[in-house]
Motif scaffolding. Structure first.
Motif, PDB file in Angstrom:
ATOM      1  N   THR A  41      26.575  21.799  -5.469  1.00  0.00           N
ATOM      2  CA  THR A  41      25.410  22.651  -5.710  1.00  0.00           C
ATOM      3  C   THR A  41      24.261  22.240  -4.803  1.00  0.00           C
ATOM      4  O   THR A  41      23.571  23.088  -4.214  1.00  0.00           O
ATOM      5  N   GLN A  73      25.013  23.098  -1.054  1.00  0.00           N
ATOM      6  CA  GLN A  73      24.994  24.523  -0.723  1.00  0.00           C
ATOM      7  C   GLN A  73      23.772  25.251  -1.263  1.00  0.00           C
ATOM      8  O   GLN A  73      23.636  26.471  -1.070  1.00  0.00           O
ATOM      9  N   ASN A  74      22.905  24.514  -1.969  1.00  0.00           N
ATOM     10  CA  ASN A  74      21.706  25.134  -2.559  1.00  0.00           C
ATOM     11  C   ASN A  74      22.080  26.364  -3.387  1.00  0.00           C
ATOM     12  O   ASN A  74      21.381  27.393  -3.345  1.00  0.00           O
ATOM     13  N   THR A  75      23.151  26.234  -4.137  1.00  0.00           N
ATOM     14  CA  THR A  75      23.670  27.359  -4.925  1.00  0.00           C
ATOM     15  C   THR A  75      24.067  26.861  -6.309  1.00  0.00           C
ATOM     16  O   THR A  75      24.924  25.982  -6.439  1.00  0.00           O
ATOM     17  N   THR A  83      20.330  30.997  -5.964  1.00  0.00           N
ATOM     18  CA  THR A  83      20.136  30.300  -4.697  1.00  0.00           C
ATOM     19  C   THR A  83      18.724  29.734  -4.649  1.00  0.00           C
ATOM     20  O   THR A  83      17.748  30.458  -4.837  1.00  0.00           O
ATOM     21  N   LYS A  84      18.609  28.437  -4.443  1.00  0.00           N
ATOM     22  CA  LYS A  84      17.310  27.776  -4.322  1.00  0.00           C
ATOM     23  C   LYS A  84      17.507  26.435  -3.641  1.00  0.00           C
ATOM     24  O   LYS A  84      18.629  25.912  -3.581  1.00  0.00           O
TER      25      LYS A  84
END
Length: 380
Positions: free
Chosen positions: A326, A329-331, A355-356
């Motif tokens: 997470t 992948q910033n997901t 997504t952040k």
């Protein structure tokens, strides 16, 4: 204290044999939890994430003298081998330790095999750990951590301390459990098994699904190829009940606050929480209260139990691996099946992919006997 780096990981589950395969399936919304008719486990159909009987026949592939090892041990070997392929850690070095996390180990042997002296020698958890260490020709005595459902986090925290105190340069932390009739009947006796895919934190939750898997994280004092650091951790115990968690969440909050304090992380620095989220009534309530006490109620939190089931001794490691992906992948993976909040205090449970920027994550867990644990990881 020196930094502790994350240099490799693996998930070996019904969803896939690598971390990348597993995370890809999560992004698609696919779950390993299925309806099974397996009378050797339970007399009625049930929902769980367990390896198919066809997959069970593949576990010996690529393992020398595979007949020497049980299914539980083969899962660990496969997971460790894959993680090692992603880094240059020498598992045969005296500077590399192995920690095995599990709750039940080879207990399933008692159900299907004739009890012999050889079997009795396989049953102790330390025997399996030694078998795995010997497979890889590791010269050190392996450590076994069995602390209910926080076993994986406890193992990672133990590895962190071993590196910080210069006892080892690298520590391979691997966890696994195999679902058996013994395990299933135990949870069923508490009326804790859901008759559908579990729904953590949801108003309609009705209990857990069980799962089997193996997972590995390799920690190192060396920064080479590292993608994260393990910055802080803590365990606590609420001493409330042998199987029921604290009703206030204060004790899990203590572990969270201490982990964050060690990591020098304020609440507004945490970007994501990987929850325990068993989908039982009292666990999810307690966890939500602890998140609020720690001032983290606005931080996105998920539970992976609807995808993998509760993988027991593997859970803390497996869910930490997904949390690390997470962060890479910033997901944020949503909590599958979540529709409406079912806990008495607010928590932020996304039900769609989010997504952040994720630079710092908190992993939490709780288990039978009132044990609680928390870890803080940061992007390297």
């Amino acid at each position: 204290m020196p930094k502790v780096f994350v240099v490799a990981d693996n998930i070996y589950s019904p969803l896939g044999s690598t971390t990348a395969e597993n995370f890809s399936e999560l992004l698609k919304g696919n779950s390993g939890v299925r309806r099974h008719s397996r009378p050797e486990i339970f007399s009625e159909p049930f929902f769980a994430a367990i390896f198919s009987q066809e997959k069970n026949q593949e576990f010996s592939t690529g393992i020398q003298n595979a007949n020497k090892y049980t299914k539980f041990e083969k899962l660990l070997i496969h997971s460790i081998k894959n993680a090692l392929s992603l880094c240059d850690v020498d598992i045969q070095s005296a500077s590399t330790a192995i920690i095995i996390s599990t709750t039940k180990g080879n207990i399933s042997l008692l159900e299907n095999e004739i009890v012999t002296g050889e079997m009795k020698a396989q049953l102790p958890l330390h025997s399996s750990a030694k078998a795995v260490a010997d497979y890889f020709h590791n010269p050190n005595l392996p450590v076994t951590i069995s602390n209910a459902c926080i076993s994986g986090i406890s193992a990672l925290l133990t590895a962190k301390r071993l590196i910080e105190t210069d006892q080892y340069e690298n520590v391979i932390v691997a966890g696994a459990d195999v679902i058996s009739s013994f395990i299933f009947s135990g949870f069923n006796s508490f009326q804790a098994i859901s008759k559908q895919v579990c729904k953590p934190f949801d108003a309609d939750r009705s209990g857990i699904n069980l799962g089997e898997a193996a997972a590995t994280i390799i920690l190192s004092k060396h920064n080479k190829n590292a993608y994260a650091t393990l910055d802080g951790g803590s365990v606590s115990n609420d001493a409330n009940h042998i199987s029921g968690p604290s009703r206030t969440g204060e004790e899990l909050a203590i572990a969270i606050k201490k982990a964050m304090q060690e990591a020098d992380a304020k609440p507004d620095a945490i970007d994501f929480i990987s929850g325990h989220g068993t989908a039982t009534l009292y666990n999810d309530e307690m966890e939500a209260k602890a998140i609020n006490i720690a001032g983290l109620q606005q931080v996105p939190v998920n539970s992976l139990k609807p995808y993998f089931g509760h993988t027991l001794g593997a859970a803390g490691i497996l869910e930490s691996v997904v949390a690390l992906s997470t962060m890479k992948q910033n997901t944020i993976i949503p909590t599958l099946g979540f529709e409406s909040i079912g806990v008495p205090v607010p928590v932020n449970v996304p039900n769609t992919i989010t997504t952040k920027n994720v630079n710092k994550i908190l992993k939490i867990a709780a288990g039978f006997g009132g044990c609680n644990a928390a870890l803080v990881f940061s992007k390297n």
